[in-house]
Write a protein that holds these residues in place. Structure first.
Motif, short mmCIF file in Angstrom:
data_model
loop_
_atom_site.label_atom_id
_atom_site.label_comp_id
_atom_site.label_asym_id
_atom_site.label_seq_id
_atom_site.Cartn_x
_atom_site.Cartn_y
_atom_site.Cartn_z
N PRO A 31 1.50 -1.02 0.18
CA PRO A 31 0.46 -0.18 0.10
C PRO A 31 0.88 1.19 -0.04
CG PRO A 31 -0.88 -1.75 1.52
CD PRO A 31 0.87 -2.44 1.50
N THR A 32 0.71 2.14 -0.81
CA THR A 32 1.30 3.05 -1.36
C THR A 32 1.50 4.34 -0.06
OG1 THR A 32 1.08 3.00 -4.09
CG2 THR A 32 2.15 5.16 -2.65
N ALA A 33 0.21 4.34 0.51
CA ALA A 33 0.37 5.23 1.13
C ALA A 33 0.90 4.84 2.90
CB ALA A 33 -1.23 5.41 2.20
N THR A 34 1.25 3.01 3.11
CA THR A 34 1.41 2.76 3.96
C THR A 34 3.19 2.84 4.14
OG1 THR A 34 0.17 0.89 4.22
CG2 THR A 34 2.03 1.26 5.19
N LYS A 35 3.70 2.85 3.16
CA LYS A 35 5.02 3.73 2.29
C LYS A 35 4.97 5.37 2.82
CE LYS A 35 7.73 1.95 -0.69
NZ LYS A 35 7.57 1.21 -2.28
N LEU A 36 4.37 6.28 2.60
CA LEU A 36 4.15 7.47 2.64
C LEU A 36 4.74 7.49 4.01
CD1 LEU A 36 1.97 8.92 -0.71
CD2 LEU A 36 4.36 9.08 -0.41
N ARG A 37 3.39 7.00 4.80
CA ARG A 37 3.61 7.60 6.20
C ARG A 37 4.84 7.30 6.95
NH1 ARG A 37 -2.86 6.33 5.93
NH2 ARG A 37 -3.35 8.29 6.41
N ALA A 38 5.19 5.88 6.34
CA ALA A 38 6.00 5.37 7.19
C ALA A 38 7.65 5.92 6.78
CB ALA A 38 7.04 3.74 6.04
N VAL A 39 7.95 6.84 6.07
CA VAL A 39 8.80 7.79 5.86
C VAL A 39 8.67 8.99 5.96
CG1 VAL A 39 10.03 9.37 4.17
CG2 VAL A 39 9.34 6.49 3.41
N VAL A 40 7.44 9.42 6.59
CA VAL A 40 7.18 10.72 7.64
C VAL A 40 7.36 10.23 8.37
CG1 VAL A 40 5.13 12.38 7.99
CG2 VAL A 40 5.49 11.58 5.71
#
Length: 334
Positions: A78-87
């Motif tokens: 899931p792309t949103a999960t990857k974005l949130r992990a980086v943030v």
């Protein structure tokens, strides 16, 4: 999302894909090519899609989450999960060597049978670059890379298109050794950090400590192009086609024992039989199908059936006299 632009209408009866195959509506990523038979430069891209939307980082990630966007590079994360992990990694208090995040767009396409990323980078480079710009905004990144294999026919044009833009964080086009394993995410991170382009199994993950030990988002170029469209049109628009498990469209390379191999865009979940029909059908009785880099496992009733749904970027039917490797799918952009 507010301010979304209407998608460009395309007449499916009057258009073909880059190798002359009939387009199947809806067309999203390859609209420019289907409509005009040529790639969009920046001016044409802005007329067709408008500028990169100004959207709050948290709102953008929430919209991507609602859209259900999954990675199109193979793992289907899931792309949103990857974005949130980086943030989250970038915001973690007391993290030693605190640095701005890094965004890496993976266009290397190490899978020998796949040509869908090359087609996208040729036909719609600015959708990919828009997606990179939005990922930079969402993660607060200070560096962005677009990675392609060394010797790619798209390198020169991509550098020209990057130069034409005025993104707050300019994209660096990097040529990676043209080897299968060099395009794996950890191999890209190691290469961009000054090491060899070889995968590693060392933790933590790139989102925690990636390029130059900074939190790093590594996403496939098709994923980022979809992100650019979601930012413009919203989650409901994205989910209007595809399947609940895998919404949206897929770029699929069709090769092997078919009459007209090529790259097509289809709704996720399209029956494999229908995709083969786009390539003119099998040239011989099909004995097996090789579906590579499947992002989401289909329901059990569809496994190993030619009529099952497409959830993979590469479909290669094999016959007793037509080996998969002997008839590779190619895409020339003509």
């Amino acid at each position: 999302m507010t301010g979304a632009r209407a998608a460009t209408a395309v007449d499916p009866a009057a258009i073909t894909d880059p190798l002359g195959l009939p387009a199947q509506p809806p067309v999203r990523l390859l609209t420019a090519w289907y409509a005009d038979r040529r790639p969009d430069d920046l001016a044409a891209h802005l007329r067709r899609h408008g500028p990169v939307p100004r959207v709050d980082a948290d709102d953008l990630i929430a919209e991507v989450d609602a859209a259900g966007l999954r990675g199109r590079g193979g793992a289907g994360f899931p792309t949103a999960t990857k974005l949130r992990a980086v943030v989250a990694a970038g915001r973690r208090p007391g993290r030693p060597g605190r640095r701005h995040a890094v965004v890496v767009a993976n266009g290397c396409e190490g899978e020998p049978a796949s040509h869908k990323d090359a087609a996208l980078l040729h036909c719609a480079p600015h959708l990919v670059l828009d997606g990179i710009a939005l990922a930079v905004r969402a993660t607060g990144a200070g560096t962005a890379y677009l990675c392609v294999h060394a010797g790619s026919a798209n390198v020169g044009t991509l550098r020209e298109q990057v130069t034409a833009r005025h993104d707050p964080v300019p994209v660096r086009v990097v040529e990676v050794p043209a080897r299968y394993i060099a395009s794996e995410a950890s191999a890209l991170v190691q290469y961009l950090s000054g090491g060899p382009a070889l995968p590693t199994s060392t933790l933590p993950r790139a989102a925690e400590r990636g390029v130059g030990r900074a939190p790093t988002l590594v996403d496939n170029v098709e994923t980022l192009a979809h992100l650019a469209l979601i930012a413009r049109h919203g989650a409901d628009w994205f989910r209007a086609i595809g399947s609940p498990e895998l919404p949206g469209t897929l770029l699929v390379t069709i090769g092997g024992a078919v009459r007209r191999p090529g790259v097509v865009e289809v709704a996720a979940g399209t029956p494999v039989r229908a995709v083969l029909d786009l390539a003119g059908g099998p040239t011989e009785p099909v004995q097996a199908l090789l579906n590579r880099a499947r992002p989401v496992d289909p329901p059990p009733r569809h496994r190993h059936r030619p009529g099952g749904p497409v959830t993979t970027p590469t479909v290669r039917p094999a016959s007793p006299t037509a080996r998969c490797a002997s008839s590779p799918a190619t895409w020339t952009g003509t």
